[in-house]
Scaffold this motif. Structure first.
Motif, PDB file in Angstrom:
ATOM      1  N   GLU A  32      71.768  52.951  31.983  1.00 53.55           N
ATOM      2  CA  GLU A  32      71.283  51.586  31.603  1.00 53.55           C
ATOM      3  C   GLU A  32      70.219  50.867  32.645  1.00 53.55           C
ATOM      4  N   ALA A  33      69.864  51.802  33.808  1.00 52.86           N
ATOM      5  CA  ALA A  33      69.096  51.429  34.618  1.00 52.86           C
ATOM      6  C   ALA A  33      67.531  51.528  34.214  1.00 52.86           C
ATOM      7  N   LYS A  34      66.919  50.308  34.496  1.00 49.74           N
ATOM      8  CA  LYS A  34      65.711  49.765  33.670  1.00 49.74           C
ATOM      9  C   LYS A  34      64.836  49.384  34.618  1.00 49.74           C
ATOM     10  N   TRP A  35      63.425  49.529  34.311  1.00 48.72           N
ATOM     11  CA  TRP A  35      62.384  48.731  34.951  1.00 48.72           C
ATOM     12  C   TRP A  35      62.149  47.488  34.091  1.00 48.72           C
ATOM     13  N   ALA A  36      61.403  46.523  34.993  1.00 49.30           N
ATOM     14  CA  ALA A  36      61.390  45.105  34.146  1.00 49.30           C
ATOM     15  C   ALA A  36      60.688  45.143  32.838  1.00 49.30           C
ATOM     16  N   ASN A  37      59.895  46.200  32.744  1.00 47.52           N
ATOM     17  CA  ASN A  37      59.005  46.533  31.453  1.00 47.52           C
ATOM     18  C   ASN A  37      60.054  46.964  30.505  1.00 47.52           C
ATOM     19  N   GLY A  38      61.172  47.278  30.623  1.00 44.31           N
ATOM     20  CA  GLY A  38      62.214  47.852  29.753  1.00 44.31           C
ATOM     21  C   GLY A  38      62.516  49.196  29.611  1.00 44.31           C
ATOM     22  N   LYS A  39      61.587  50.040  30.438  1.00 44.47           N
ATOM     23  CA  LYS A  39      61.295  51.394  30.308  1.00 44.47           C
ATOM     24  C   LYS A  39      62.428  51.814  30.985  1.00 44.47           C
ATOM     25  N   PRO A  40      63.192  53.143  31.066  1.00 42.98           N
ATOM     26  CA  PRO A  40      64.334  53.892  31.837  1.00 42.98           C
ATOM     27  C   PRO A  40      63.661  54.206  33.052  1.00 42.98           C
ATOM     28  N   ILE A  41      64.543  53.954  34.036  1.00 39.62           N
ATOM     29  CA  ILE A  41      64.074  54.658  35.455  1.00 39.62           C
ATOM     30  C   ILE A  41      64.504  56.348  35.439  1.00 39.62           C
ATOM     31  N   THR A  42      63.714  57.019  35.901  1.00 42.38           N
ATOM     32  CA  THR A  42      63.933  58.315  35.542  1.00 42.38           C
ATOM     33  C   THR A  42      63.900  59.146  36.918  1.00 42.38           C
ATOM     34  N   ALA A  43      64.441  60.327  36.702  1.00 47.38           N
ATOM     35  CA  ALA A  43      64.524  61.323  37.804  1.00 47.38           C
ATOM     36  C   ALA A  43      62.903  61.423  38.493  1.00 47.38           C
ATOM     37  N   ASP A  44      62.169  61.868  37.403  1.00 51.06           N
ATOM     38  CA  ASP A  44      60.626  61.754  37.979  1.00 51.06           C
ATOM     39  C   ASP A  44      60.166  60.671  38.728  1.00 51.06           C
ATOM     40  N   ASP A  45      60.692  59.339  38.486  1.00 48.69           N
ATOM     41  CA  ASP A  45      60.450  58.096  39.236  1.00 48.69           C
ATOM     42  C   ASP A  45      60.928  58.322  40.666  1.00 48.69           C
ATOM     43  N   VAL A  46      62.073  58.829  40.629  1.00 44.20           N
ATOM     44  CA  VAL A  46      62.855  58.954  41.966  1.00 44.20           C
ATOM     45  C   VAL A  46      62.088  60.281  42.945  1.00 44.20           C
ATOM     46  N   ALA A  47      61.708  61.041  42.243  1.00 44.61           N
ATOM     47  CA  ALA A  47      61.149  62.291  43.210  1.00 44.61           C
ATOM     48  C   ALA A  47      59.703  61.587  43.549  1.00 44.61           C
ATOM     49  N   TRP A  48      59.047  61.205  42.658  1.00 46.76           N
ATOM     50  CA  TRP A  48      57.695  60.755  43.095  1.00 46.76           C
ATOM     51  C   TRP A  48      57.783  59.724  44.196  1.00 46.76           C
ATOM     52  N   SER A  49      58.648  58.627  44.053  1.00 46.98           N
ATOM     53  CA  SER A  49      58.622  57.678  45.136  1.00 46.98           C
ATOM     54  C   SER A  49      58.875  58.294  46.593  1.00 46.98           C
ATOM     55  N   PHE A  50      59.977  59.352  46.662  1.00 44.26           N
ATOM     56  CA  PHE A  50      60.250  59.985  47.887  1.00 44.26           C
ATOM     57  C   PHE A  50      58.915  60.731  48.409  1.00 44.26           C
ATOM     58  N   GLU A  51      58.493  61.540  47.399  1.00 45.58           N
ATOM     59  CA  GLU A  51      57.054  62.164  48.019  1.00 45.58           C
ATOM     60  C   GLU A  51      56.234  61.258  48.416  1.00 45.58           C
ATOM     61  N   GLN A  52      56.003  59.946  47.815  1.00 44.16           N
ATOM     62  CA  GLN A  52      54.746  58.780  48.400  1.00 44.16           C
ATOM     63  C   GLN A  52      55.226  58.427  49.435  1.00 44.16           C
ATOM     64  N   ILE A  53      56.553  58.036  49.787  1.00 41.93           N
ATOM     65  CA  ILE A  53      56.964  57.225  51.011  1.00 41.93           C
ATOM     66  C   ILE A  53      56.779  58.453  52.163  1.00 41.93           C
ATOM     67  N   LYS A  54      57.186  59.678  51.859  1.00 37.82           N
ATOM     68  CA  LYS A  54      57.234  60.431  53.116  1.00 37.82           C
ATOM     69  C   LYS A  54      55.939  60.696  53.386  1.00 37.82           C
ATOM     70  N   LEU A  55      54.915  60.906  52.621  1.00 40.15           N
ATOM     71  CA  LEU A  55      53.375  61.250  52.837  1.00 40.15           C
ATOM     72  C   LEU A  55      52.710  60.063  53.493  1.00 40.15           C
ATOM     73  N   ASN A  56      52.835  58.802  52.775  1.00 46.92           N
ATOM     74  CA  ASN A  56      51.984  57.553  53.160  1.00 46.92           C
ATOM     75  C   ASN A  56      52.624  56.620  53.759  1.00 46.92           C
ATOM     76  N   GLY A  57      54.082  56.711  53.868  1.00 48.95           N
ATOM     77  CA  GLY A  57      54.800  55.364  54.103  1.00 48.95           C
ATOM     78  C   GLY A  57      54.989  55.185  55.707  1.00 48.95           C
ATOM     79  N   GLU A  58      55.831  54.180  56.024  1.00 54.86           N
ATOM     80  CA  GLU A  58      55.798  53.431  57.272  1.00 54.86           C
ATOM     81  C   GLU A  58      56.068  54.980  58.049  1.00 54.86           C
ATOM     82  N   PRO A  59      55.574  54.940  59.460  1.00 57.39           N
ATOM     83  CA  PRO A  59      55.855  56.086  60.337  1.00 57.39           C
ATOM     84  C   PRO A  59      57.216  56.375  60.481  1.00 57.39           C
TER      85      PRO A  59
END
Length: 607
Positions: free
Chosen positions: A126-153
């Motif tokens: 049931e986990a969804k974004w505000a636009n109604g689309k489902p939150i996916t494992a691909d979203d999770v993996a992408w978020s991790f990769e971006q935060i590790k690469l470009n996030g706060e030190p």
């Protein structure tokens, strides 16, 4: 361990929300914990302290001292707006009344092997974004990769031993760990902010932005005026509103933050009803300012809420990247000049105690002589540590409180002379004849009250200390580039210290722009002790490891600690209902609500 990316308005009330892991190999679990068991079993219905029938509605108006020019809280660029943590969510959530556990949020369950070499998160259907689309494992993996690469030190150190993210299915993601067994890594990944890949790929994760983006959290951004105000609106369609971890919380229809850079102006704005809820950090103002007619009439209230959260340490931090602070005797001498007893009696109404630990108000604070378990960690590092580390625990300097106690200044003079400094014509100079001049960088004029007595004491040593209060943007930029002599700041701690200590105190973090090793600590012994904390296999092993680290930090005099306090001072206009009891980690304003009868009475009184 320290929870990252907290909603900005709550940082002063809940510095961190630690969690950890104890899950059986191959067994699916609803929670992770460092304790004997999670407080809440599988199938729990709500948190113990909340009012599940709290009415929804009304507005919470807050203040913030810092200006902002960005709605991207994940990168070391720009000044982020307060409250953005209410727009996005994490995989799991740690409640304020169980700071050793973490429960499923976006993730419904977790799987962790006995060797802690990976974790699998099973996402809720049931986990969804505000636009109604489902939150996916691909979203999770992408978020991790971006935060590790470009996030706060800090996050680069936090995720240092997270090898990779692997998408196993649309609702199943696995994180692989490297290095030694690390009991915190599974729940560190539970704290991962999750962003919608399709949205953020278009906007650019590493870009400062003022675009009103949407996540999966309880609020959306309604309106924003940079450096002035931001307003959030509660989402009636929030997918997670009925989860047990959320029931009775996030009750306000609107939450607004207004910027008040000057705290005197901010207090007057509160008095006139411009905002509703204020955490007060000045004991003097708490004692004298809030005696105004509305308070006397009961239309506004002030209250101290005791808490049990670890206090960390705060005070005047010395930047050891500067040559003048390289000698520990110099740092100690300067710390001796801060007279806590006089300040507490004459300037702070006796409201504080003098903290003796980097892990104040917790069982992790060093005490007495080192235990055998501590010595096992310290002895191999003896030649890299001050000899005092192996004796009684460090105590903050004390005086008789008269303002005339000269023993600390005599000792400071002796230490400075040993370090090669001497007084000539009333000025402390080095062998080259260069005067000892310091700048105390501040972002809030409130702290000039503490700096003033220190300026006068240091003058008696021949040291010139200039206080400089700058605006938020300049302060942040100078801190990020370590362009300062001394700052008034500190390090918050959790009830489970761990990986975040790397970003606070290790050599690897000392020259990392935007990092939190404010003191520029480069000490191989402290590096080793931090790794011992990270690698502790149990809480029984963690306690002596942290205490050993505490001894090494305190006896190196990287900070002149100032004030300790174990209660939240809250002033508020009486339009709220609140739970009958508070969680042990302090006030949870998100569990408050607008009481219609009180709000009507208050509104009528203002007409």
């Amino acid at each position: 361990m320290r929870s990252v990316l907290l909603p900005a308005a709550l940082v002063a009330l809940a510095l961190s929300a630690p969690v950890a892991v104890q899950a059986q190999s191959g067994k699916v679990s609803h929670a992770l914990t460092l304790g004997d068991a999670p407080k809440y079993p599988a199938g729990f219905t709500h948190l113990d302290y909340v009012n599940v029938n709290a009415p929804k509605g009304g507005e919470l108006k807050l203040s913030t001292p810092a200006g902002f020019d960005s709605l991207n809280p994940f990168i070391p660029k720009g000044d982020e707006a307060p409250g953005l943590g209410m727009v996005y969510e994490t995989l799991m959530s740690s409640p304020p009344d169980d700071d050793l556990s973490e429960y499923g949020l976006i993730a419904e369950t977790v799987e962790v092997p006995g060797d802690l070499s990976w974790i699998v998160f099973n996402l809720r259907a049931e986990a969804k974004w505000a636009n109604g689309k489902p939150i996916t494992a691909d979203d999770v993996a992408w978020s991790f990769e971006q935060i590790k690469l470009n996030g706060e030190p800090m996050l680069q150190h936090y995720y240092a031993n997270v090898q990779k993210a692997e998408v196993l299915s649309p609702r199943k993601v696995k994180f692989h760990f490297s290095g030694a067994k690390n009991r915190e890594l599974p729940q560190i990944m539970g704290q991962l902010p999750v962003l919608q890949k399709a949205d953020w790929e278009k906007r650019g994760f590493d870009k400062v932005t003022l675009d009103k983006w949407e996540g999966s959290g309880p609020y959306r951004i309604e309106s924003v005026e940079p450096n002035r105000t931001i307003t959030y609106t509660r989402r009636n369609d929030w997918w997670a509103k009925d989860l047990p971890i959320n029931k009775g919380r996030y009750n306000f229809d609107r939450i607004r933050y207004d910027v008040y850079r000057d705290q005197t102006v901010a207090r007057e704005a509160f008095k006139s009803g411009q905002y509703d809820f204020r955490g007060e950090n000045s004991a003097r103002e708490w004692s004298v300012f809030y005696d105004f007619p509305a308070m006397t009439q009961g239309l506004a209230k002030k209250q101290e809420f005791k808490h049990e959260r670890p206090g960390g340490i705060g005070g005047f931090i010395f930047n050891t990247r500067r040559d003048k602070f390289q000698d520990v005797r110099v740092r100690k001498a300067l710390a001796l000049a801060w007279d806590f007893e006089w300040y507490n009696k004459n300037m702070a109404y006796g409201a504080y105690y003098h903290p003796n630990s980097y892990f104040d108000n917790s069982e992790f604070a060093a005490r007495g002589e080192p235990s055998p378990e501590e010595l096992k960690l310290l002895e191999p590092l003896r030649d890299k540590l001050p000899r005092e580390v192996f004796g009684p625990a460090w105590k903050a300097p004390s005086s008789d409180g008269s303002g005339q106690d000269r023993k600390n200044l005599r000792e400071a003079t002796r230490l400075l002379k040993e370090a090669g400094w001497e007084v000539k014509n009333g000025k402390l100079v080095n062998p080259k004849g260069e005067p000892f001049v310091l700048e105390l960088l501040l972002r809030d004029a409130t702290y000039e009250r503490m700096g003033g007595p220190w300026v006068q004491a240091l003058q008696r040593l021949g040291v010139t200390l200039n206080m400089r209060t700058v605006d938020s943007a300049q302060y942040v930029n100078r801190i990020r580039s370590f362009d300062f002599d001394v700052i008034y700041s500190g390090w918050g701690q959790s009830n489970s210290p761990g990986n975040e200590q790397r970003s606070y105190y290790t050599s690897a973090a000392a020259d990392n722009p935007g990092g939190r090793n404010y003191a520029g600590i480069k000490n191989p012994a402290i590096d080793a002790l931090v790794e011992a904390v990270v690698a502790a296999p149990s809480r029984a092993a963690l306690i002596p490891a942290v205490r050993a680290l505490d001894r090494a930090l305190t006896w190196n005099w990287y900070i002149a600690p100032t004030l300790g306090h174990n209660a939240d001072r809250i002033a508020y206009w009486d339009k709220f209902g609140m739970p009958e009891k508070n969680p042990k980690n302090g006030v949870d304003v998100m569990a408050w609500w607008v009481d219609p009868a009180k709000a009507a009475k208050l509104s009528n009184s203002r007409q």
